[in-house]
Enzyme design. Structure first.
Site, mmCIF file in Angstrom:
data_model
loop_
_atom_site.group_PDB
_atom_site.id
_atom_site.type_symbol
_atom_site.label_atom_id
_atom_site.label_comp_id
_atom_site.label_asym_id
_atom_site.label_seq_id
_atom_site.Cartn_x
_atom_site.Cartn_y
_atom_site.Cartn_z
ATOM 1 C CG HIS A 95 -1.897 1.068 1.323
ATOM 2 N ND1 HIS A 95 -2.668 1.284 2.430
ATOM 3 C CD2 HIS A 95 -2.224 2.042 0.446
ATOM 4 C CE1 HIS A 95 -3.442 2.349 2.227
ATOM 5 N NE2 HIS A 95 -3.178 2.833 1.031
ATOM 6 C CD GLU B 57 -2.277 2.502 -4.161
ATOM 7 O OE1 GLU B 57 -2.808 1.602 -3.491
ATOM 8 O OE2 GLU B 57 -2.731 3.653 -4.221
ATOM 9 C CG HIS B 58 -0.076 6.031 -0.912
ATOM 10 N ND1 HIS B 58 -0.746 7.161 -0.538
ATOM 11 C CD2 HIS B 58 -0.958 5.010 -0.788
ATOM 12 C CE1 HIS B 58 -1.992 6.843 -0.199
ATOM 13 N NE2 HIS B 58 -2.134 5.539 -0.337
ATOM 14 C CD GLU C 271 -5.449 5.091 2.410
ATOM 15 O OE1 GLU C 271 -4.332 5.498 2.045
ATOM 16 O OE2 GLU C 271 -6.131 4.289 1.760
HETATM 17 ZN ZN LIG Z 1 -3.997 4.597 0.205
#
Ligand SMILES: [Zn+2]
Length: 1015
Positions: free
Chosen positions: A103, A106-107, A204
């Site tokens: 994750h 991905e960022h 998040e």
């Molecule tokens: Zn995210």
């Protein structure tokens, strides 16, 4: 639009939600010469050997499967004469820990790459492209990066940026600190101030873990599939994220984002050869093969005995009474995802068992009225290696857990003994057939989302496309009772890999997390050396400086004005009256399906009726009708249509602010040959449902109220903007009471002290008042007028006899002018992040300043709000938009700092005054382009002219708006910003979340706090 805001990290996500577009992508087959690329098996093209070519008749397309010879990268191309082309690159990402590496990666890959060293290039490309979709998604075991566009230059531009991002990202240390996690001084410049955890993904995931259904879904998968990657949190557990190092992130990238572990997809009518050549020459040929065995997920060894578990969650402040806020889920591990026929069959079986009033579980569990209905885990999940069937209930009392378990067992035994009714099976099969014909708005993307999980585990994706073969096999099997018996026995009765999990609210839930976080923080801080402390301080300053630095965006490709063409044409609409019902007719390429939409006016309802209108919409088709009981009616509906749609409809007048139409939008579609049946079904509704069954009404009320609070946290910014708008506009006050937080709170009040006969009589009075032919206007989309017009005319004349004459069925409601004080609403909620909004009323859609404000909203989003609210202040997103009623909305999403954000909103005009130099030709063009990206979204056949029908927005108005957007000047932006966004302009504000620690009100504002029934 900020696509990544919808990119919520997914747990048991069954369908990817389309973002809130009014228009949809076009996926219709146009009669054009077929552009076959003529690739044939065995041949090599730019380093790729073609291994398979298959015609997929049901979708009018050809599938090409290729493998890169050197790296073994797999490539699927679906050639179809559809202009909305898709490209995607995906990787199997299967961590064995909960640090959230995939994750965070991905960022971080989206923070700049070798050729495009700019932060957030996707976000920046939003202003330089006409993409119809851009996103990045992390699933439980894969990460993929899809986009779509109709413009070939644009498509090539995006492809370059996407591929460089995934294969050559910079992954700098500061990017890791910004996106992942870091320790930072609460006062950046003060070395003696406390250290706190920060980071975009860190925040998040704190948000995601406070969302009850996400948490339950996560814990459920972790427990039922404990071995290997599914035993961990791929999005990242906030308490584990701080173990991740920058080094580990880079290593993960080099092994998982390797071409040998990649799956690349393209769809549409752009030539395949360009893609292959570019991929091979620029990236793949530079790599050596790396055996991707490290990313393979093995099937889970099946359990010998069932298991149990229990978890706790936060108290839902806006939910029902706390002792009823428990959930239970009973799950079965089913077949392997690669067994495509089995998973297809289970999809049908799950529908037969769970959905609608004829299904076994609905009868045995839901109609017992011991819960608030199915919970979000319920259904068949075939997105991961070991597929799962889950049956679960929300809002149940603990004392009912055992009873529910027994009912589930008994129900399965009953299905085993009795099987399914023949016409029930037929209706489920009909649904499959209709969905194949229905030209879904984002066809190429939908195919990708469906194939990706299967492909990720090396499943037979080409066979999975041949849906007609699967369907005919299914038809044969389901009609054979022996087959069904065997399936139930194998997957349920003899299946020991089952988990019963319960979840209880714990008032101390947040305290427990906060304590654990504080402990972790303390241990991290105590372990710091003097040198590390020094570097935390300097990193904080360096990061803040980097965020402030003006980047050179010229490296990014950008469309040019002459590459942007007006492609939309006026839809061929016909307006007529049958009986006395006004109709909008549109002959279109609907692929053998007829579409109906209608609006029933609700302006005559009083306030008691209006507060129950959303509930009325929920129940209207769930009762006995004149000629059918509710079970038979449901069969009738699903055997001949897509189901009946009802939703609240409020349309602001495009020319007159503070005037609006209120109504209920009704809709359905069917295969052409079923049109008369579909119209008979609606005629039945117009005969009025019978709401006398009070037991059923009570059950539906409980289920409805239970459903209201789920999803608030996911769409918090939408709720916050809606609530803020209601403080400055009475149109929105009406919307707020129908679909905002006010409705949620009102319904909890009603549920607490309702008298069922009062509810019945109100629901009945709504029905009497609005379900009338004389209160209907309708629209039809069809491909063959000769078959359609006669039945439609008969339907209308029966419903509303009389002579055709000019009728106007839109009643505009005048609103009273709101009180012009600056008000704020704090909707307190026990979640660790906030959603902030500010709304300033401006001008109507057709006003000359509207397009200027529209362009301004994009300009301040990309140049001011995004850099400050997201990149600097750590919110997940932030921006501005103007709604069709002329409300200028500011918002932030999953925001750790509401007070500062509200100030940022207030200071917009001051910032603009100081940064006029940023309004240059390129920035202005980019802001316009991102508006065109919304305006030029292709309209699918069955939506043609629907803006005119629903909102009175004609093609000419749209075209004028588009021309005005293109004509906006730099001076215009500066002028409207100063005029409309000045800090002293009348505005409404709203914060949802735990703003309590920060005073929100300023001197000139009146704030009110709402804390929910369970506070
Ligand atoms: Zn995210």
């Amino acid at each position: 639009m900020y696509a990544r805001i919808n990119n919520r990290w997914t747990l048991l996500q069954k369908r990817i939600k389309a973002s809130g577009y009014r228009n949809y992508a076009d996926s219709t087959l146009k009669k054009k010469e077929w552009v076959s690329t003529n690739f044939s098996p065995g041949n090599v093209y730019h380093g790729f050997v073609c291994t398979d070519v298959e015609l997929v008749k049901e979708y009018n397309m050809t599938a090409y499967f290729l493998t890169h010879e050197k790296t073994k990268t797999e490539y699927l191309h679906l050639e179809r004469d559809d202009s909305n082309n898709v490209f995607s690159v995906g990787f199997r990402t299967t961590p064995l820990d909960s640090m959230g590496t995939p994750h965070i990666l991905e960022h971080t890959v989206l923070c700049g790459s070798e050729k495009y060293p700019v932060r957030d290039p996707f976000f920046k490309m939003l202003n330089r492209s006409l993409a119809t979709f851009m996103n990045a998604l992390t699933g439980p075991d894969y990460t993929f990066y899809p986009f779509s566009s109709q413009n070939e230059v644009d498509y090539r531009n995006l492809q370059k940026v996407y591929l460089d991002a995934v294969f050559r990202p910079n992954l700098s240390r500061l990017d890791f600190l910004q996106e992942g996690w870091r320790l930072e001084h609460s006062k950046l410049e003060d070395k003696n101030s406390d250290l706190v955890f920060k980071g975009v993904v860190y925040n998040e995931m704190k948000g995601a873990f406070s969302e009850t259904s996400s948490l339950f879904g996560q814990k459920f998968i972790n427990t039922i599939l404990p071995k290997g990657t599914y035993g961990y949190v791929s999005g990242g557990d906030p308490l584990c994220i701080p173990q991740l190092t920058h080094e580990h992130l880079k290593t993960f990238h080099s092994t998982y984002y390797h071409p040998s572990n990649a799956r690349i997809y393209s769809y549409g009518n752009f030539p395949l050869e360009h893609n292959l050549q570019f991929l091979n020459e620029t990236y793949l040929s530079k790599y050596k093969y790396l055996d991707p065995k490290h990313s393979v997920v093995s099937p889970q060894e099946r359990w010998k005995v069932p298991s149990r578990a229990s978890v706790s969650c936060r108290v839902d402040q806006y939910g029902g009474s706390v002792d009823k806020q428990n959930q239970i889920a009973i799950g079965y591990v089913m077949s392997d995802i690669t067994q495509i026929y089995e998973t297809f069959m289970m999809t049908a079986l799950a529908e037969l068992m769970i959905l609608g009033p004829n299904s076994a579980f609905y009868k045995s569990l839901i109609e017992k009225n011991i819960s608030g209905g199915y919970n979000s885990l319920t259904g068949y999940d075939n997105q991961i290696r070991d597929t799962l069937f889950v049956i679960g209930l929300r809002d149940v009392e603990k004392s009912n857990f055992d009873k529910i378990e027994n009912i589930v067992k008994q129900t399965i035994d009953d299905i085993f003994t009795k099987g399914f009714e023949k016409d029930h099976i037929e209706s489920v099969l009909h649904g499959f057939e209709l969905s194949i014909k229905h030209q879904s708005p984002r066809f190429g993307l939908n195919l990708l989302f469906n194939l990706m999980p299967l492909w990720n585990h090396d499943g037979p994706i080409l066979d999975a496309l041949k849906i007609n073969e699967l369907l005919s096999e299914l038809k044969k099997n389901l009609m054979n009772p022996r087959y069904v018996k065997d399936a139930i026995e194998k997957y349920f009765i003899l299946n020991n890999h089952t988990l019963i999990m319960t979840m209880q609210p714990d008032p101390k839930f947040d305290d427990i997390f906060n304590e654990a976080e504080a402990k972790l923080l303390k241990s991290k801080v105590n372990a710091l050396t003097a040198k590390e402390k020094e570097s935390i301080y300097s990193d904080g300053i360096a990061l803040s400086d980097a965020q402030k630095k003006v980047e050179n965006l010229d490296v990014l490709p950008c469309l040019k004005m002459d590459e942007v063409a007006l492609s939309k044409t006026a839809p061929a609409l016909q307006h007529t009256i049958f009986g006395t019902i006004p109709l909008q007719l549109c002959e279109a390429n609907t692929n053998g399906v007829t579409y109906f939409k209608g609006v029933l006016g609700t302006d005559s309802l009083n306030s008691t009726q209006r507060s129950l209108l959303p509930f009325f919409i929920y129940v209207v088709n769930k009762f006995d009708m004149k000629n059918y009981n509710y079970r038979d009616f449901d069969k009738f509906v699903s055997k001949s249509t897509s189901g009946l749609g009802f939703m609240a409809h409020i349309a602001e007048h495009v020319g007159q602010q503070e005037q609006y139409e209120q109504g209920v939008l009704i809709s359905s579609h069917c295969l052409d040959e079923n049109l008369r049946k579909m119209l008979d079904i609606w005629a039945e509704i117009f005969e009025k449902p019978n709401f006398e069954n009070s037991e059923r009404m009570t059950m539906l009320l409980n289920n409805y109220c239970s459903s209201l609070t789920s999803g608030i946290i996911d769409s918090g910014h939408t709720y916050a903007m809606q609530a803020a708008r209601s403080l400055v506009s009475s149109v929105d006050e009406c919307k707020e009471s129908l679909m905002g937080m006010k409705h949620v709170i009102d319904m909890q009040g009603i549920q607490k002290k309702f008298n069922i006969s009062d509810i019945q009589s109100t629901v009945n009075s709504i029905s009497e008042q609005i379900i009338k032919g004389s209160n209907l206007r309708a629209a039809f989309h069809y491909s063959n007028a000769t078959d359609v017009l006669k039945p439609v005319e008969d339907f209308c004349k029966n419903l509303c006899p009389g002579d055709a004459q000019e009728v106007n069925r839109i009643t505009w409601t005048d609103s009273r002018p709101p009180n012009k004080t600056n008000r704020g609403l704090h909707i307190s909620m026990n979640i660790p992040v906030n959603f902030c909004s500010k709304v300033i009323p401006t001008v109507a859609y057709t006003h000359a300043d509207y397009p200027k404000l529209r362009v301004l909203s994009r300009f301040v989003t990309s140049k001011y709000l995004h850099p400050i609210v997201r990149e600097k202040n750590g919110a997940y997103g932030g921006g501005a938009m103007i709604s069709t009623d002329g409300a200028f909305n500011f918002y932030s999403y999953r925001d750790p700092n509401s007070r500062v954000t509200l100030d940022v909103f207030d200071e917009t005009a001051d910032w603009m005054a100081k940064n006029i130099n940023l309004v240059d030709d390129q920035n202005l063009f980019e802001a316009k382009l991102s508006i065109l990206q919304q305006m030029d979204q292709p309209v699918t056949e069955y939506m043609k002219g629907i803006d005119l029908f629903l909102y009175g927005l004609s093609y000419d108005m749209w075209k004028t708006q588009r021309e005005r957007v293109l004509a906006v000047t730099k001076e215009d932006l500066v002028q409207v910003c100063g005029e409309y966004l000045a800090s002293d302009r009348w505005a409404g504000k709203c914060v949802i979340g735990d703003g309590a620690s920060q005073p929100l009100a300023r001197a000139s504002e009146q704030w009110e706090t709402v804390s929910g029934p369970q506070q």
